[in-house]
Each structure stands twice: as C-alpha cells, then as structure tokens.
Design an enzyme around this catalytic site. Structure first.
Site, PDB file in Angstrom:
ATOM      1  N   ASP A  88     -10.798   3.129   4.346  1.00 17.24           N
ATOM      2  CA  ASP A  88     -11.315   1.768   4.167  1.00 17.24           C
ATOM      3  C   ASP A  88     -12.838   1.747   4.005  1.00 17.24           C
ATOM      4  O   ASP A  88     -13.398   0.739   3.564  1.00 17.24           O
ATOM      5  CB  ASP A  88     -11.007   0.937   5.425  1.00 17.24           C
ATOM      6  CG  ASP A  88      -9.696   0.174   5.311  1.00 17.24           C
ATOM      7  OD1 ASP A  88      -9.394  -0.338   4.232  1.00 17.24           O
ATOM      8  OD2 ASP A  88      -8.991   0.086   6.342  1.00 17.24           O
TER       9      ASP A  88
ATOM     10  N   LYS B 228       0.841  -1.204   0.000  1.00 16.22           N
ATOM     11  CA  LYS B 228       0.000   0.000   0.000  1.00 16.22           C
ATOM     12  C   LYS B 228       0.874   1.253   0.000  1.00 16.22           C
ATOM     13  O   LYS B 228       0.612   2.222  -0.722  1.00 16.22           O
ATOM     14  CB  LYS B 228      -0.937  -0.004   1.221  1.00 16.22           C
ATOM     15  CG  LYS B 228      -2.061  -1.030   1.085  1.00 16.22           C
ATOM     16  CD  LYS B 228      -2.832  -1.272   2.379  1.00 16.22           C
ATOM     17  CE  LYS B 228      -3.842  -2.402   2.179  1.00 16.22           C
ATOM     18  NZ  LYS B 228      -4.599  -2.801   3.351  1.00 16.22           N
TER      19      LYS B 228
ATOM     20  N   GLN C  10      -4.502  -1.541   9.591  1.00 16.82           N
ATOM     21  CA  GLN C  10      -4.552  -2.865   8.972  1.00 16.82           C
ATOM     22  C   GLN C  10      -5.203  -3.866   9.931  1.00 16.82           C
ATOM     23  O   GLN C  10      -4.888  -3.923  11.113  1.00 16.82           O
ATOM     24  CB  GLN C  10      -3.128  -3.318   8.604  1.00 16.82           C
ATOM     25  CG  GLN C  10      -3.054  -4.622   7.841  1.00 16.82           C
ATOM     26  CD  GLN C  10      -3.668  -4.564   6.438  1.00 16.82           C
ATOM     27  OE1 GLN C  10      -3.749  -3.508   5.819  1.00 16.82           O
ATOM     28  NE2 GLN C  10      -4.115  -5.698   5.942  1.00 16.82           N
TER      29      GLN C  10
HETATM   30  N1  GUN Z   1      -7.187  -6.692   6.119  1.00 19.88           N
HETATM   31  C1  GUN Z   1      -7.576  -7.393   5.020  1.00 19.88           C
HETATM   32  N2  GUN Z   1      -8.158  -6.582   4.116  1.00 19.88           N
HETATM   33  C2  GUN Z   1      -8.133  -5.340   4.658  1.00 19.88           C
HETATM   34  C3  GUN Z   1      -8.579  -4.078   4.185  1.00 19.88           C
HETATM   35  O1  GUN Z   1      -9.139  -3.920   3.092  1.00 19.88           O
HETATM   36  N3  GUN Z   1      -8.358  -3.027   5.033  1.00 19.88           N
HETATM   37  C4  GUN Z   1      -7.769  -3.175   6.249  1.00 19.88           C
HETATM   38  N4  GUN Z   1      -7.616  -2.099   7.013  1.00 19.88           N
HETATM   39  N5  GUN Z   1      -7.340  -4.341   6.704  1.00 19.88           N
HETATM   40  C5  GUN Z   1      -7.514  -5.407   5.909  1.00 19.88           C
END
Ligand code: GUN
Length: 289
Positions: free
Chosen positions: A126, A59, A103
């Site tokens: 998100d 990311k 995350q």
């Molecule tokens: N863990 C797995 N997928 C995601 C996501 O799209 N966002 C976040 N913050 N954590 C994740």
C-alpha cells in the site's frame, strides 16, 4: 465542447497485461538466474465491513488473473491487536509473500497506525508505512500508494503536462491527498492542497490546470469551479441519492468545461486495483534481484 474521457478501465487492462507478462517472466526464470519466483500478495481483512469485503475479493481476483499468488485472511471483528500484529509478523517472515495489505478501516479497538508500522516496509504494497512515505517525500519512492500512483499513470497516459502546471488536490488524507500532492510536486507541478477548512475552494480550483478531487462528497466540484481545458481527476466513490455510484465531480456539467476528465465508475477505481498488482510484482522483482 465536451472533454476527452480518460478511460481507467482500458488503461488498467493494459497495465494488467504488462504485469501478467512480467509475472510470467519471473516464473520462467532459469535456475542459473535464481530460479522461478511467483509473486505473492497477502491480504488481511478484519471484521465484516461489506464494502471492504468487496474490495478485498476484487483484489484477490485481480491477482489470480495475472498469475500473482494471493492469500486472504478473514479475521473476526473482535480480533485483538496483538493477534493481528502476530499474523503480520508471520507474513513478514514468509518468503513466499512479497506484498502485504491490511484492508482499512480497521475496527475501532485496533490502532491502524501501529498495524501499518508493523508491516515490513519492503512488503508494504500500500505504501502507507512511514518509511515508504519518507522515501516518497525525499523523491526516492519504493512503494507508492496505489490510488495516487494510478492517477499519475492516467495523467501521463492523457498527455497532461505537469512540469510548471498548477495542480490543486482537494483532500488531505494519508491514502490519497498527501501522497498525490507529493507525486505531482515531484513531476514539477506547483501544488495546492485544499481541504474541508479551505476558505474559498473555488478560487483555488479555478486556477488549476490539473484538479484532483478526493474528498468523498458528491458533486462538490461544479463546472463554475473549473478552468476551461483543465484535466479533472475524480477519486471520489460515493453513492448518490439515486443509489448509483458517483464521484466528487459533477460529471455532466464539468465535462463541458474541462479538457480531459475521468468518469466514475470506470476511472480511478480500476487504476487503484491495477497499481496494487504493479506494487506486488515490483516487490517480487526486487526480492528476486
Ligand atoms: N481502504 C480504502 N482504500 C484502501 C487502500 O488503498 N488500501 C487499504 N489497505 N485499505 C483501503
């Protein structure tokens, strides 16, 4: 006949190019229009989960490639919930930060719901905050969760008709299944959500013009479960017995029945990453007026 492949890598690349152009436009904003703005994403990782470490690294790398400024807080696994909440409060107040992503999963001693709710809804890249979920429910989305948002872009790109279509989503998670169903509903589809307690999964999937599999079980969807000509979207990301990455769909079998299909890897995964950039950019554009 073999299904058309929906190439997530290529579509994600064109989305990243568009984001980069819009980021450059923000950075070149003249003083009379408010001056330059550099979109900023703050990523927070708590603990040592190896897969999460890879995801956040990607990311941050993606941000760098399109000109979005990013920070990565790597906090130890024993970080207290109070410390994490205090860090989020700082990021909420930081005008250089337009998007915040914590995350998931978080260590067991931290209440993930409380953490998500602590993020300002205006910076919730998100789209997981209940405020943003509510906006999606009433058809006025601000941030859309990245994976289902990416799936919608893939369906649009593939020319899949959604208005009046039968759509079946397998999976009821807050991250994918539920928001996916809401987005398909908003696009005019008749939506069924199936899950681990669904009695006759195949009876539902065989009716689907659009089938989205998001459960995390290799080869759950087989050719006999798919309506000929359907569009099949595979959100699964699993390690097969051979150690290779695979989805929830038996790709080799289903591609002979479906009209269009996403591969794994190279399907939904890159789109999820691209849509985080879109969400961050759009947050910056909104804050810049
Ligand atoms: N863990 C797995 N997928 C995601 C996501 O799209 N966002 C976040 N913050 N954590 C994740």
């Amino acid at each position: 006949m073999s299904a058309r492949l929906i190439d997530g890598n290529a579509l994600a690349r064109s989305i990243r190019d568009d984001v980069a152009r819009r980021v450059a436009a923000l950075a070149a904003r003249p003083a009379c229009a408010g001056g330059p703005v550099v979109p900023g994403l703050a990523v927070v990782l708590v603990g040592e989960d190896a897969a999460s470490a890879v995801y956040v690294r990607n990311k941050v790398k993606d941000c760098g490639e399109v000109g979005i400024a990013s920070t990565l807080d790597r906090l130890p696994a024993d970080t207290s919930e109070a410390t994490l909440l205090a860090r989020i409060a700082e990021l909420n107040a930081d005008t250089k930060v337009h998007g915040i992503l914590v995350q998931l999963p978080l260590p067991q001693h931290i209440d993930a719901h409380r953490v998500i709710e602590a993020i300002s809804p205006a910076k919730d890249a998100d789209g997981f905050h209940v405020g943003n979920v509510g906006q999606l429910v009433v058809g006025r989305p601000l941030f859309r969760p990245c994976t289902p948002y990416g799936v919608m872009r893939m369906l649009e790109h593939a020319g899949t008709r959604l208005d009046g279509a039968e759509a079946v989503v397998i999976g009821r998670s807050n991250i994918v299944g539920k928001p996916q169903a809401l987005m398909l509903l908003a696009a005019g589809a008749t939506v069924t959500i199936c899950h681990s307690r669904t009695k006759d999964l195949a009876a539902h999937t065989r009716r689907a013009d659009v089938l989205v599999a998001a459960v995390g079980r290799p080869n759950l969807v087989t050719a006999d479960m798919v309506k000929p000509g359907a569009t099949v979207i595979d959100v699964g990301m699993n390690r097969g017995a051979d150690g290779k990455l695979c989805g929830d769909v038996d790709f080799a079998g289903v591609r002979e029945v479906a009209g269009a299909i996403t591969p794994v890897p190279g399907g939904v995964g890159p789109m999820t990453r691209a849509m985080l950039l879109v969400n961050t950019l759009e947050a910056a554009e909104r804050s810049a007026g």
